[in-house]
Structures are given as C-alpha cells and as structure tokens.
Design an enzyme around this catalytic site. Structure first.
Site, PDB file in Angstrom:
ATOM      1  N   ARG A  47       1.190  -0.779   0.188  1.00  0.00           N
ATOM      2  CA  ARG A  47       0.191  -0.272  -0.011  1.00  0.00           C
ATOM      3  C   ARG A  47       0.645   1.394  -0.468  1.00  0.00           C
ATOM      4  O   ARG A  47       1.514   2.001   1.384  1.00  0.00           O
ATOM      5  CB  ARG A  47      -0.924  -0.001   1.354  1.00  0.00           C
ATOM      6  CG  ARG A  47      -1.767   0.753   1.297  1.00  0.00           C
ATOM      7  CD  ARG A  47      -2.840   1.111   2.375  1.00  0.00           C
ATOM      8  NE  ARG A  47      -3.247   2.702   2.483  1.00  0.00           N
ATOM      9  CZ  ARG A  47      -3.227   3.471   2.898  1.00  0.00           C
ATOM     10  NH1 ARG A  47      -1.862   3.577   3.942  1.00  0.00           N
ATOM     11  NH2 ARG A  47      -3.739   4.591   3.417  1.00  0.00           N
ATOM     12  N   SER A 118     -12.946  -3.494   1.241  1.00  0.00           N
ATOM     13  CA  SER A 118     -12.438  -2.929   2.893  1.00  0.00           C
ATOM     14  C   SER A 118     -14.156  -2.535   3.155  1.00  0.00           C
ATOM     15  O   SER A 118     -15.264  -2.247   2.129  1.00  0.00           O
ATOM     16  CB  SER A 118     -12.071  -1.133   2.289  1.00  0.00           C
ATOM     17  OG  SER A 118     -10.384  -1.224   3.361  1.00  0.00           O
ATOM     18  N   LYS A 147      -3.019   5.293   9.220  1.00  0.00           N
ATOM     19  CA  LYS A 147      -4.036   5.096   7.517  1.00  0.00           C
ATOM     20  C   LYS A 147      -5.133   6.384   7.687  1.00  0.00           C
ATOM     21  O   LYS A 147      -6.163   6.207   8.542  1.00  0.00           O
ATOM     22  CB  LYS A 147      -4.798   4.098   7.755  1.00  0.00           C
ATOM     23  CG  LYS A 147      -5.261   3.491   6.406  1.00  0.00           C
ATOM     24  CD  LYS A 147      -5.561   2.269   6.387  1.00  0.00           C
ATOM     25  CE  LYS A 147      -6.394   1.591   4.599  1.00  0.00           C
ATOM     26  NZ  LYS A 147      -7.995   2.233   4.540  1.00  0.00           N
TER      27      LYS A 147
END
Length: 220
Positions: A47, A118, A147
């Site tokens: 990510r 998600s 995040k």
C-alpha cells in the site's frame, strides 16, 4: 488457483506496508518486510500511498516484495492499483469503497486473483459478499494514525455484527489500530486475522512482532 481455506490461513497476520511507513526508503521497506516474513507474516499488502516513488520504482519495489513473499510462502496483495496487480500477477488486489467497482475489478484481473474489499458496515460487507469478493478488511477497529482514510473506529463489536451478517465462510481480517495488546479482542470478535502497519514497522524487531501476533491469532 484460488483457495479460500488457504487465504483464511495465510491472512492470520496480514502486513500492510509502503515506503511512507518506512522513512520513504525502498531499502528499509524491503528489509522490514523480509524480517517480518521470517516472523510469520502470511499475507503482505503493498500500500504505497503518498510516497515519493516513480511508477517504475513502485513496480520494482512490488517485484522485490513479491519475490520475498514467494520465497516465504506468503500471499502478495496490491492495494488499489489494479494495473500494478495485473502487471505483477499478484496473488490478490485490495480495493476500498471509493475505488474501482468490484465487478470492474474482477473483469480486469480475471477469475484467479483474490479480491479483497474494505467494509465498515453490514451493508458494505453484504454487498461485497454478493459481488463475489474473496475476503473483506473490516475496520477501523481502533483509532489509527497509520492510515489517514481509515474512518471512525467501529471496534470489535462492529466486526462481530458484520461476521454474524456474512456468516463464517467469508474470510475477514480486522484492520486499524491493532496492537499486540488488543489483537486477541479482534480475533474473538470473529476475524480470521489481523492487518497491521505500525505494530510491525515501528517494532524494534519486525520478526518478533509478527511472531507474537501469529501466536495471539492461533491461541484465541
């Protein structure tokens, strides 16, 4: 070939990482991942958000991390970047609620790549399940600074109601603010695994942190 049982087993300790989590250094990112894989990380998700890498550098980082995963028997996922996942022929791709639609992702990657989505609500989880997703990342479990787009925490209780809604067959990994101290709560709530960033990247020993998380997941 996809196997949901293998996926469930491998996502016990799910490490999410990019250069932004490792001092914006490719070398440090690779070193942390290599150490964490030795400690028992079963799934790695690249990510790379807000980093300073060029497209070519990101591709090369992906290739290095994918090779490390293959050598250790871990699964390799790419976050959001479907094109990169296809170029690398990653094991999986993970998308958020605001990214490409699930049907479009499946059409792009084909039938043999895992797709994770998600989900923070029952509605999002059920929609993902109906769309044929292979796993869902549920959270945020707790407040997190790793995040920025994690959203408001739903806690283990939020995960518990999502697990009840989707049943036992769909693999779930909890994400967001998970530490050695609270990981067991997430597993007890119905998660098959815990997704972490800083619990490994900020540990004195990434391999020890991964090993400890693995022990918690297996003991609950």
């Amino acid at each position: 070939m996809k196997d949901r049982n293998i996926l469930r087993e491998k996502m016990g300790v799910y490490f999410v990482v990019g250069t932004q989590d490792c001092d914006y250094s490719i070398e440090r990112t690779v070193a942390i991942v290599a150490d964490a894989l030795q400690g028992g990380v079963g799934t790695l998700q690249l990510r790379d958000k807000g980093s300073k890498l060029t497209a070519d550098e990101r591709d090369e980082l992906g290739r290095q991390l994918q090779l490390l995963c293959r050598e250790s028997g871990a699964l390799f996922f790419v976050n959001d970047d479907v094109d990169l996942a296809i170029r690398l022929q990653a094991d999986g791709v993970h998308v958020g609620q605001d990214d490409m639609q699930l049907a479009e992702v499946r059409e792009a990657v084909g039938p043999n790549m895992y797709i994770g989505v998600s989900a923070a609500t029952i509605e999002e989880a059920l929609a993902a399940q109906a769309g044929g997703v292979d796993c869902i990342g549920v959270g945020a479990m707790y407040a997190t600074s790793s995040k920025a787009d994690a959203g408001e925490p739903i806690g283990p209780e939020g995960l518990r109601v999502i697990r009840e809604a989707v049943g036992r067959e769909l693999p779930i990994v909890g994400i967001g603010g998970i530490t050695l101290q609270n990981a067991a709560e997430v597993i007890r709530a119905g998660a098959d695994g815990v997704a972490v960033i800083s619990a490994i990247t900020r540990a004195d020993s990434p391999s020890d942190a991964a090993r400890a998380l693995q022990g918690i997941v297996r003991s609950v």
